[in-house]
Design a protein around this motif. Structure first.
Motif, PDB file in Angstrom:
ATOM      1  N   THR A 271      36.888 174.858  98.062  1.00 22.93           N
ATOM      2  CA  THR A 271      36.845 173.394  97.992  1.00 22.93           C
ATOM      3  C   THR A 271      37.898 172.798  98.905  1.00 22.93           C
ATOM      4  O   THR A 271      39.064 173.195  98.861  1.00 22.93           O
ATOM      5  N   ASP A 272      37.479 171.873  99.716  1.00 27.01           N
ATOM      6  CA  ASP A 272      38.402 171.151 100.595  1.00 27.01           C
ATOM      7  C   ASP A 272      38.917 169.961  99.809  1.00 27.01           C
ATOM      8  O   ASP A 272      38.280 168.908  99.744  1.00 27.01           O
ATOM      9  N   SER A 273      40.067 170.119  99.190  1.00 34.11           N
ATOM     10  CA  SER A 273      40.591 169.078  98.301  1.00 34.11           C
ATOM     11  C   SER A 273      41.130 167.878  99.047  1.00 34.11           C
ATOM     12  O   SER A 273      41.302 166.804  98.481  1.00 34.11           O
ATOM     13  N   ASN A 274      41.382 168.043 100.341  1.00 32.10           N
ATOM     14  CA  ASN A 274      41.909 166.942 101.136  1.00 32.10           C
ATOM     15  C   ASN A 274      41.117 166.850 102.436  1.00 32.10           C
ATOM     16  O   ASN A 274      41.541 167.351 103.471  1.00 32.10           O
ATOM     17  N   PRO A 275      39.919 166.207 102.374  1.00 25.55           N
ATOM     18  CA  PRO A 275      39.034 166.179 103.557  1.00 25.55           C
ATOM     19  C   PRO A 275      39.648 165.514 104.781  1.00 25.55           C
ATOM     20  O   PRO A 275      39.171 165.702 105.896  1.00 25.55           O
ATOM     21  N   VAL A 276      40.723 164.737 104.585  1.00 26.91           N
ATOM     22  CA  VAL A 276      41.328 164.049 105.724  1.00 26.91           C
ATOM     23  C   VAL A 276      42.025 165.049 106.640  1.00 26.91           C
ATOM     24  O   VAL A 276      42.036 164.919 107.862  1.00 26.91           O
ATOM     25  N   ASP A 277      42.621 166.089 106.038  1.00 26.28           N
ATOM     26  CA  ASP A 277      43.344 167.092 106.819  1.00 26.28           C
ATOM     27  C   ASP A 277      42.515 168.356 106.966  1.00 26.28           C
ATOM     28  O   ASP A 277      41.604 168.621 106.201  1.00 26.28           O
ATOM     29  N   ALA A 278      42.870 169.171 107.954  1.00 28.47           N
ATOM     30  CA  ALA A 278      42.172 170.442 108.153  1.00 28.47           C
ATOM     31  C   ALA A 278      42.434 171.351 106.954  1.00 28.47           C
ATOM     32  O   ALA A 278      43.478 171.273 106.322  1.00 28.47           O
ATOM     33  N   PRO A 279      41.464 172.258 106.585  1.00 31.71           N
ATOM     34  CA  PRO A 279      40.199 172.448 107.296  1.00 31.71           C
ATOM     35  C   PRO A 279      39.137 171.442 106.879  1.00 31.71           C
ATOM     36  O   PRO A 279      38.901 171.244 105.690  1.00 31.71           O
ATOM     37  N   ASN A 280      38.539 170.782 107.843  1.00 33.38           N
ATOM     38  CA  ASN A 280      37.442 169.868 107.559  1.00 33.38           C
ATOM     39  C   ASN A 280      36.136 170.643 107.541  1.00 33.38           C
ATOM     40  O   ASN A 280      35.824 171.364 108.486  1.00 33.38           O
ATOM     41  N   LEU A 281      35.351 170.503 106.478  1.00 33.90           N
ATOM     42  CA  LEU A 281      34.101 171.245 106.355  1.00 33.90           C
ATOM     43  C   LEU A 281      32.990 170.545 107.120  1.00 33.90           C
ATOM     44  O   LEU A 281      32.993 169.315 107.259  1.00 33.90           O
ATOM     45  N   PRO A 282      32.013 171.293 107.598  1.00 33.84           N
ATOM     46  CA  PRO A 282      30.901 170.676 108.333  1.00 33.84           C
ATOM     47  C   PRO A 282      30.113 169.686 107.492  1.00 33.84           C
ATOM     48  O   PRO A 282      29.560 168.726 108.015  1.00 33.84           O
ATOM     49  N   ASP A 283      30.037 169.939 106.167  1.00 38.86           N
ATOM     50  CA  ASP A 283      29.274 169.033 105.306  1.00 38.86           C
ATOM     51  C   ASP A 283      29.860 169.076 103.898  1.00 38.86           C
ATOM     52  O   ASP A 283      30.024 170.154 103.315  1.00 38.86           O
TER      53      ASP A 283
END
Length: 400
Positions: A271-283
């Motif tokens: 889970t990308d808990s912080n979408p603003v920072d990397a790693p950004n998921l494709p979707d």
């Protein structure tokens, strides 16, 4: 010497005057060449055939329409065009402006028509849906869309309604198409071969003729796009709004599909808990995670159309601790174990990517092109080795 030069000068001048005097303006067209060139006709044709089939691939209707645009090598006033068609029985002529006006009406009613189209798509699916739970969800979606449709219709402004009315009036007074129109739409009654000729006459009365054999092909059903469940491993992304992002990717048997012959094979979720920072998921905010030990695999069987060709795309990201690979395969539906998934006879297509030259936690897109062959379904299968690997955003399209 100078005297002789003067004499030569006057002799030449006198000869020129003498020759000029012999030319009479009373002689018509002296010095003019007869115009023997005529028009060179040509035309372009565009197939705009439309059709509809039910979920059992039975044709409901088909409109075999072709747009013809005439031309010639001459850009002169008074050029005339004359079409001919053989056989002509049942061929209808359509004014070229009709589809333009219809599209303008659709643009005015864009929101209403979009909702109507979504309702039509769902109503199309229901008769062939075998899962009662999915039918219930589809019917509920239709009810919701019908409510949205009423709201959209009520929101139409007087200006929009006036614009639609004016466009409908323009359609009602359109002049019938004729075989003398430079641009015309032929609506053919049936598939087959038709000879379409064009005669172009210029303003001097000169004419020429050209013709082509136009092949009208039988309409065929559109190949449906396969459905991949939980393609981005997101929670609540199943058709009924449920799901934990990975349930659709579980193997039929842990032991049979384990790389080590036993143990759990269920993928993990990152889970990308912080979408603003990397790693950004494709979707979305979730991706499939495969530990470096290679004990987890992803498995999903999807329906395909025999004979069709597809392009499957997805994204991978790797850790950089050591060398690692991710393999995604398209397997025949009869494949029943991890060992069988390694056999060439069961692999329709595959792709292996490594972390060589990759950047830690940066996703890269990949594609696999494959043909369904005789298969009515195939298995998407993914496994890794070496380092922790992530997989995300599966998508599939029919290759044109």
């Amino acid at each position: 010497m100078k005297k002789y030069l003067y004499n030569i000068k006057y002799i030449v001048l006198g000869t020129f005057v003498s020759l000029t005097a012999c030319v009479s303006d009373d002689l018509a067209n002296v010095g003019d060449l007869e115009d023997i060139t005529g028009p060179t006709p040509f035309y372009n044709v565009t197939d705009v055939t439309r059709s509809e089939f039910d979920c059992n691939d039975v044709e409901l209707w088909a409109e075999y329409d072709f747009v013809f645009l005439a031309g010639s090598n001459l850009a002169v006033n008074g050029t005339n065009y004359q079409w001919s068609i053989t056989p002509s029985d049942g061929v209808d002529l359509i004014n070229k402006n009709l589809p333009v006006l219809e599209q303008l009406i659709e643009a005015e009613l864009a929101t209403v028509i979009a909702i109507e189209n979504e309702i039509a798509k769902l109503e199309f699916k229901i008769p062939c849906e075998t899962d009662p739970a999915k039918v219930i969800v589809l019917e509920a979606q239709i009810v919701d869309l019908e409510n949205q449709l009423v709201v959209a219709q009520d929101a139409l402004t007087d200006e929009t309604l006036d614009n639609v009315s004016n466009l409908e009036n323009q359609i009602s007074v359109l002049e019938p198409a004729t075989l003398q129109d430079r641009e015309i739409i032929f609506s053919f009654p049936n598939p087959g071969e038709y000879t379409v000729g064009l005669t172009v006459t210029d303003n001097l009365g000169k004419l020429n003729y050209t013709e082509k054999i136009i092949t009208v092909n039988q309409a065929v059903p559109t190949i449906p796009v396969p459905e991949i469940s939980e393609p981005s491993f997101e929670d609540n992304s199943l058709f009924d709004g449920t799901g934990d992002g990975r349930g659709s990717w579980e193997t039929p048997s842990n032991d049979a599909w384990s790389p080590f012959g036993a143990g759990t094979t269920v993928i993990q979720i990152n889970t990308d808990s912080n979408p603003v920072d990397a790693p950004n998921l494709p979707d979305g905010i979730q991706a499939a995670k495969f530990p470096g030990g290679g004990e987890r695999v992803a498995y999903q069987e999807i329906e395909v159309t025999p004979g069709a060709e597809y392009v499957l795309t997805y994204f991978t990201a790797f850790e950089e601790d050591s060398f690692g690979e991710m393999k995604v395969s398209i397997l025949t539906p009869s494949t029943s174990t991890y060992a069988e998934a390694q056999l060439e006879e069961n692999i329709v297509a595959s792709r292996t990517d490594s972390n060589v030259g990759r950047v830690d936690n940066v996703f890269k897109k990949h594609a696999i092109t494959f043909e369904a062959g005789d298969n009515e379904s195939v298995i998407i299968f993914a496994s890794n080795s070496g380092v922790e690997t992530r997989l995300d955003a599966f998508d599939i399209v029919v290759k044109e």
